[in-house]
Design an enzyme around this catalytic site. Structure first.
Site, mmCIF file in Angstrom:
data_model
loop_
_atom_site.group_PDB
_atom_site.id
_atom_site.type_symbol
_atom_site.label_atom_id
_atom_site.label_comp_id
_atom_site.label_asym_id
_atom_site.label_seq_id
_atom_site.Cartn_x
_atom_site.Cartn_y
_atom_site.Cartn_z
ATOM 1 N N THR A 69 0.842 -1.199 0.000
ATOM 2 C CA THR A 69 0.000 0.000 0.000
ATOM 3 C C THR A 69 0.881 1.254 0.000
ATOM 4 O OG1 THR A 69 -1.757 -1.189 1.118
ATOM 5 C CG2 THR A 69 -1.807 1.218 1.295
ATOM 6 N N ASN A 137 -5.614 -9.468 -7.965
ATOM 7 C CA ASN A 137 -5.732 -10.204 -6.705
ATOM 8 C C ASN A 137 -7.054 -10.952 -6.563
ATOM 9 O OD1 ASN A 137 -6.219 -7.264 -6.592
ATOM 10 N ND2 ASN A 137 -7.129 -7.721 -4.610
ATOM 11 N N GLN A 165 0.872 -9.919 -6.612
ATOM 12 C CA GLN A 165 0.331 -11.285 -6.655
ATOM 13 C C GLN A 165 1.144 -12.223 -7.551
ATOM 14 O OE1 GLN A 165 -1.970 -12.482 -4.735
ATOM 15 N NE2 GLN A 165 -2.859 -10.615 -3.880
ATOM 16 N N SER A 185 5.036 -7.097 -2.033
ATOM 17 C CA SER A 185 4.691 -7.179 -0.616
ATOM 18 C C SER A 185 5.149 -8.527 -0.090
ATOM 19 C CB SER A 185 3.170 -7.051 -0.466
ATOM 20 O OG SER A 185 2.809 -7.106 0.892
ATOM 21 N N ALA A 186 5.743 -8.552 1.121
ATOM 22 C CA ALA A 186 6.318 -9.804 1.634
ATOM 23 C C ALA A 186 5.274 -10.845 2.003
ATOM 24 C CB ALA A 186 7.187 -9.491 2.858
ATOM 25 N N THR A 223 13.114 4.549 10.684
ATOM 26 C CA THR A 223 13.995 3.410 10.991
ATOM 27 C C THR A 223 13.444 2.139 10.351
ATOM 28 O OG1 THR A 223 14.602 4.461 13.053
ATOM 29 C CG2 THR A 223 15.019 2.091 12.903
ATOM 30 N N CYS A 310 -8.510 -7.538 1.510
ATOM 31 C CA CYS A 310 -7.902 -6.341 2.086
ATOM 32 C C CYS A 310 -8.993 -5.373 2.511
ATOM 33 C CB CYS A 310 -6.997 -5.660 1.085
ATOM 34 S SG CYS A 310 -5.789 -6.783 0.424
HETATM 35 N N1 PMP Z 1 -1.849 -4.679 -4.270
HETATM 36 C C1 PMP Z 1 -2.418 -5.877 -4.418
HETATM 37 C C2 PMP Z 1 -2.643 -6.406 -5.800
HETATM 38 C C3 PMP Z 1 -2.793 -6.629 -3.317
HETATM 39 O O1 PMP Z 1 -3.347 -7.825 -3.479
HETATM 40 C C4 PMP Z 1 -2.562 -6.091 -2.027
HETATM 41 C C5 PMP Z 1 -2.984 -6.856 -0.792
HETATM 42 N N2 PMP Z 1 -4.188 -7.496 -0.899
HETATM 43 C C6 PMP Z 1 -1.966 -4.841 -1.916
HETATM 44 C C7 PMP Z 1 -1.634 -4.155 -3.065
HETATM 45 C C8 PMP Z 1 -1.697 -4.208 -0.574
HETATM 46 O O2 PMP Z 1 -0.641 -4.896 0.052
HETATM 47 P P1 PMP Z 1 -0.202 -4.639 1.554
HETATM 48 O O3 PMP Z 1 -1.103 -5.483 2.381
HETATM 49 O O4 PMP Z 1 1.220 -5.114 1.625
HETATM 50 O O5 PMP Z 1 -0.326 -3.187 1.836
#
Ligand code: PMP
Length: 369
Positions: A69, A137, A165, A185-186, A223, A310
């Site tokens: 995000t 997603n 994804q 994203s990890a 940090t 999300c």
């Molecule tokens: N982009 C996509 C395509 C996602 O699927 C997601 C999480 N569902 C995000 C962004 C946001 O990721 P994060 O939870 O790491 O902020």
């Protein structure tokens, strides 16, 4: 619990967890000069190197963030472009990153057409950023990113790709995609929640949206979250192993879709005619509420999601399906099953049985109402 919600968050791998715990024992600040600080710095830089190797990006062009995000916001706001075009099926973190996004329409399969992008950019001048995700997603539909990025570059526009994804499901190399900025994203690859990264192509810069300590080469102050970053690096090391299992995952998903179609021929599977992630299936029966299905399956010990997890708590029709031209009712009736390397065939069989029972039950309730 049968966990079939990998696109929301993939379970953390045991070896990643061990790495995170080990990193938590390092108490130094990576910016400190003393030996504890240097140990923390070494962990951050080791992870940066692991991620650089896994995704074809230079280590100095990786900006660690608190997740995708934030990385998406940094890309869209930090590139300081006058106009920002994003596809209508993007994650909300892209759609809402800046006030001035303008949507690019998608077709009924959720794809951005190269011709459509070409026409759009032909009539627009410079200082333009285009943002299109690699794989959706909700549907898993894969966009022709290399081609779209080439068109953007022909008109002098910058190209950002939310590739969250994709890793471990399709080969992912930033260089091959030819994009200027890319988000990961990890927690989608078995790493910890709350850490992600924005990658920059050589020569591309962003203005920091978080100022202060000058960390991450002045591109993102604050940090570093050492333990989470160490876990991200460890998870990135598994991407090839995941890719090797993509065929096996695809067979499970296809078998599941065949079984549900046999038992409920009225089901609609979204995006199945175009390239899709092997682990993802979004489907529904018009008028059978997705939310009710998710709750019924949860009571049977099965975790799935309705559209995008999300935005859980925010129940409504999927904006992705709406953008693909589906009705509001169909868009509120579709559930997402997303599987991963740990998913077993028996779990899929149990899911199909439970889903068929829940469908019958919900339909009876609807008929009785
Ligand atoms: N982009 C996509 C395509 C996602 O699927 C997601 C999480 N569902 C995000 C962004 C946001 O990721 P994060 O939870 O790491 O902020």
């Amino acid at each position: 619990m049968i966990y079939l919600d990998y696109n929301a968050t993939a379970p953390m791998r045991p070896s990643v967890k061990r790495c995170v715990i080990e990193a938590l024992d390092v108490s130094g600040n990576p910016s400190s000069i003393h030996s504890s600080g240097r140990r923390a710095r070494a962990m951050v830089e080791k992870a940066r190197g692991q991620i650089a190797n896994s995704f074809g990006v230079r280590h100095e062009n990786i900006i660690f963030t608190s997740g995708a995000t934030e990385a998406n916001t940094l890309a869209l706001a930090g590139s300081k472009c006058r106009r920002v075009f994003v596809s209508g099926v993007e994650h909300h973190s892209v759609l809402e990153a800046v006030d001035h996004v303008e949507k690019i329409a998608v077709d009924q399969d959720g794809l951005v057409s190269p011709e459509c992008l070409d026409t759009l950019l032909r009539h627009n001048g410079n200082s333009v950023l285009v943002s299109v995700m690699l794989a959706n997603n909700e549907t898993g539909v894969i966009q022709p990113i290399a081609e779209l990025a080439r068109i953007a570059h022909d008109y002098g526009a910058l190209f950002h790709c939310d590739a969250v994804q994709a890793p471990g499901r399709i080969p992912l190399n930033m260089n091959d995609l030819g994009v200027d900025l890319m988000t990961l994203s990890a927690h989608k690859i078995g790493g910890p929640n709350g850490v992600g990264a924005l990658f920059l192509a050589p020569g591309i810069e962003v203005a920091s949206t978080m100022n202060g300590g000058g960390q991450e080469r002045g591109r993102r102050g604050g940090t570093e979250n050492v333990a989470a970053i160490a876990g991200f690096g460890a998870a990135a090391m598994y991407v090839n192993e995941m890719l090797n299992k993509a065929g096996q995952i695809g067979k499970l998903r296809d078998g599941m879709e065949q079984a549900i179609l046999e038992q409920a021929p009225e089901v609609v599977i979204h995006g199945h005619k175009v390239p899709r992630l092997v682990n993802t299936s979004l489907f529904g029966v018009d008028g059978v509420s997705a939310e009710t299905q998710v709750i019924a399956l949860d009571l049977s010990g099965i975790a799935i999601s309705s559209g995008s997890a999300c935005s859980s708590g925010k129940v409504g029709p999927s904006h992705v399906l709406r953008a693909m031209g589906l009705s509001e009712s169909m868009s509120a009736s579709s559930i997402r099953v997303s599987i991963g390397v740990e998913t077993k065939e028996e779990e899929i069989t149990r899911f199909v049985d439970a889903w068929v029972s829940s469908l019958k039950m919900i339909k009876q309730q609807v008929d009785a109402a």
